[in-house]
Design an enzyme around this catalytic site. Structure first.
Site, PDB file in Angstrom:
ATOM      1  N   ASP A   1      22.767 -32.309  31.580  1.00 51.80           N
ATOM      2  CA  ASP A   1      23.787 -33.060  30.860  1.00 51.80           C
ATOM      3  C   ASP A   1      24.124 -32.403  29.523  1.00 51.80           C
ATOM      4  OD1 ASP A   1      23.355 -34.802  32.930  1.00 51.80           O
ATOM      5  OD2 ASP A   1      23.006 -36.567  31.676  1.00 51.80           O
ATOM      6  N   ASP A   2      25.300 -32.773  29.010  1.00 54.65           N
ATOM      7  CA  ASP A   2      25.726 -32.539  27.621  1.00 54.65           C
ATOM      8  C   ASP A   2      26.280 -31.152  27.325  1.00 54.65           C
ATOM      9  OD1 ASP A   2      24.944 -35.106  27.191  1.00 54.65           O
ATOM     10  OD2 ASP A   2      23.198 -34.636  25.962  1.00 54.65           O
TER      11      ASP A   2
ATOM     12  N   HIS B   1      30.745 -35.783  32.303  1.00 59.16           N
ATOM     13  CA  HIS B   1      29.835 -36.570  31.463  1.00 59.16           C
ATOM     14  C   HIS B   1      30.614 -37.231  30.334  1.00 59.16           C
ATOM     15  CE1 HIS B   1      25.909 -37.941  30.455  1.00 59.16           C
ATOM     16  NE2 HIS B   1      25.742 -37.216  29.357  1.00 59.16           N
TER      17      HIS B   1
ATOM     18  N   HIS C   1      30.934 -38.903  25.072  1.00 60.05           N
ATOM     19  CA  HIS C   1      29.570 -39.423  25.232  1.00 60.05           C
ATOM     20  C   HIS C   1      29.405 -40.813  24.615  1.00 60.05           C
ATOM     21  CE1 HIS C   1      25.136 -39.272  25.545  1.00 60.05           C
ATOM     22  NE2 HIS C   1      25.326 -38.268  26.404  1.00 60.05           N
TER      23      HIS C   1
ATOM     24  N   TYR D   1      23.835 -42.238  28.559  1.00 59.40           N
ATOM     25  CA  TYR D   1      22.794 -43.255  28.365  1.00 59.40           C
ATOM     26  C   TYR D   1      22.553 -44.088  29.630  1.00 59.40           C
ATOM     27  CZ  TYR D   1      24.707 -42.245  23.721  1.00 59.40           C
ATOM     28  OH  TYR D   1      25.211 -41.612  22.602  1.00 59.40           O
TER      29      TYR D   1
ATOM     30  N   HIS E   1      18.696 -31.967  30.337  1.00 61.02           N
ATOM     31  CA  HIS E   1      19.784 -31.616  29.432  1.00 61.02           C
ATOM     32  C   HIS E   1      19.822 -30.123  29.130  1.00 61.02           C
ATOM     33  CE1 HIS E   1      19.064 -35.906  28.777  1.00 61.02           C
ATOM     34  NE2 HIS E   1      20.309 -35.993  28.344  1.00 61.02           N
TER      35      HIS E   1
END
Length: 412
Positions: free
Chosen positions: A131-132, A183, A187, A225, A289
């Protein structure tokens, strides 16, 4: 009579004959023909590249959302789930409604629905995802994946704002064969957003990724989250055809800090060991991540252990035996079906200079159903790159001249 016409006369006839074709080809923007064309992706190397998208770091303003996306939203029968309120990292609902009941079904309370991807089938299958991204450490991670021949075995859930600020990193992942997924744009806690804001967060991220991946439309998204409920699920699925991807184990790599008593590289790796070096055989879909050096270090340490213990890594799509993208099969080189985000066909317009216009689905488009059972609008034709094909299509002018010359040869 045609036998007495000169070659030049026939050529002139061809030129004149071409005029009506060209006039009919130059259709108005709102005609069915123009609606069949894919949007032309902006050049990531151009100085105005970022102007084609909302600004990074915050939820896109509703005014930037293509009308076609909003029109699609208006057709969706959403469940009666209210917008949640941010509350210290745990969104809450009005009147203290139970977020874990079947009506709301928030994953914050570990509620899942059948369509959510949670644990992959098969023994010792590790659905690898990060992720991210893209971030400053993404190049190092991508190098490691390439060195171990597993670039195509990883799904990258990317943040839209990061995508447009680091497009070259995305292109590296694409070229290596990485699987791209959504994603969100900035965020946020998605259940705290309005319906229109949810559309903007998802749609613009899909568009940015598609523009850098040959028009391939992402098919999967992971809520930041893990904040998702039935309202947000419905928007993701019914407006954009997105499959919601959760996780069955949180590595907590995102929480690593130097503070005593908190998560450390060593403690995260110790937990990781219990998952990949023990007797577990059930598939894994971990929360990992590409956030900083610590998260990359954890993966690079644990991957050899997992392989040594018989685990096979696959990207999320392959782990669940599904297609990679909404309009393409498996891989970043498969043929792309002519369509665009939310089944629309549009032309890129800088968002900071004029209103972004997205056409509705053309009448001559066909309705198809993807592997997730979501009906999407897809143009009847299939081209590996329709924008290339359109740009390189022989004009009717040229075709008419060729026909005239051929006719002259026959008649003389």
């Amino acid at each position: 009579m045609y036998g007495h016409l000169s070659l030049s006369a026939l050529s002139l006839f061809a030129v004149v004959a071409a005029a009506p074709f060209r006039e009919s080809w130059l259709q108005p923007r709102d005609s069915p023909v123009s609606q069949l064309f894919r949007r032309t992706a902006p050049d990531p190397n151009s100085n105005d590249y970022m102007s084609y998208y909302p600004g990074p770091g915050s939820t896109p303003n509703v005014s930037t959302i293509p009308q076609a996306w909003l029109d699609k939203l208006a057709t969706v029968n959403l469940p009666n789930v209210p917008v949640a309120t941010p509350d210290g990292g745990r969104p809450t609902y009005p009147n203290n409604e139970d977020d874990g009941d079947s009506t709301i079904c928030s994953f914050t309370d570990q509620c899942r629905v059948e369509d959510d991807l949670y644990s992959p089938p098969g023994e010792k299958i590790w659905a690898l995802s990060f992720d991210d991204g893209p971030t400053d450490v993404s190049p190092a991670l991508y190098d490691y994946l390439a060195q171990n021949n597993i670039s195509s075995s990883a799904t990258h859930f990317m943040i839209g704002g990061n995508v447009i600020t680091s497009p070259q990193s995305v292109l590296v992942a694409v070229k290596a064969g990485g699987h791209l997924a959504v994603h969100t744009w900035s965020h946020p806690y998605m259940t705290t957003l309005t319906n229109e804001q949810v559309v903007g967060e998802l749609g613009w991220t899909m568009q940015a990724l598609s523009d850098l991946n040959g028009g391939r439309i992402p098919m999967y998204w992971r809520p930041p989250y893990g904040d998702v409920d039935n309202r947000v699920r419905a928007i993701a699925k019914e407006v954009f055809g997105l499959v919601t991807v959760l996780w069955d184990s949180d590595t907590n790599d995102w929480a690593i800090t130097d503070e005593p008593g908190q998560y450390s590289v060593a403690s995260v790796e110790a937990y990781f060991d219990t998952l990949v070096t023990g007797n577990r055989t059930q598939g894994l879909l971990l929360l990992e991540h590409e956030l900083d050096n610590n998260t990359v270090e954890v993966f690079e340490t644990e991957y050899p252990k997992a392989v040594g213990n018989g685990w096979t890594v696959k990207n999320v799509a392959d782990a669940f035996n599904m297609e990679w993208y909404l309009n393409s099969g498996k891989g970043n080189n498969d043929v792309v079906t002519t369509m665009s985000v939310a089944g629309t066909l549009t032309t890129a317009t800088p968002t900071n200079t004029s209103t972004y216009v997205a056409s509705s689905t053309a009448a001559s488009s066909a309705s198809v159903t993807d592997s997730a059972g979501v009906s999407i609008a897809s143009a009847a034709s299939s081209e590996a790159s329709s924008s290339w094909a359109i740009a390189n299509r022989p004009s009717h002018f040229v075709i008419a001249i060729a026909c005239g010359l051929a006719l002259a040869a026959i008649m003389v």
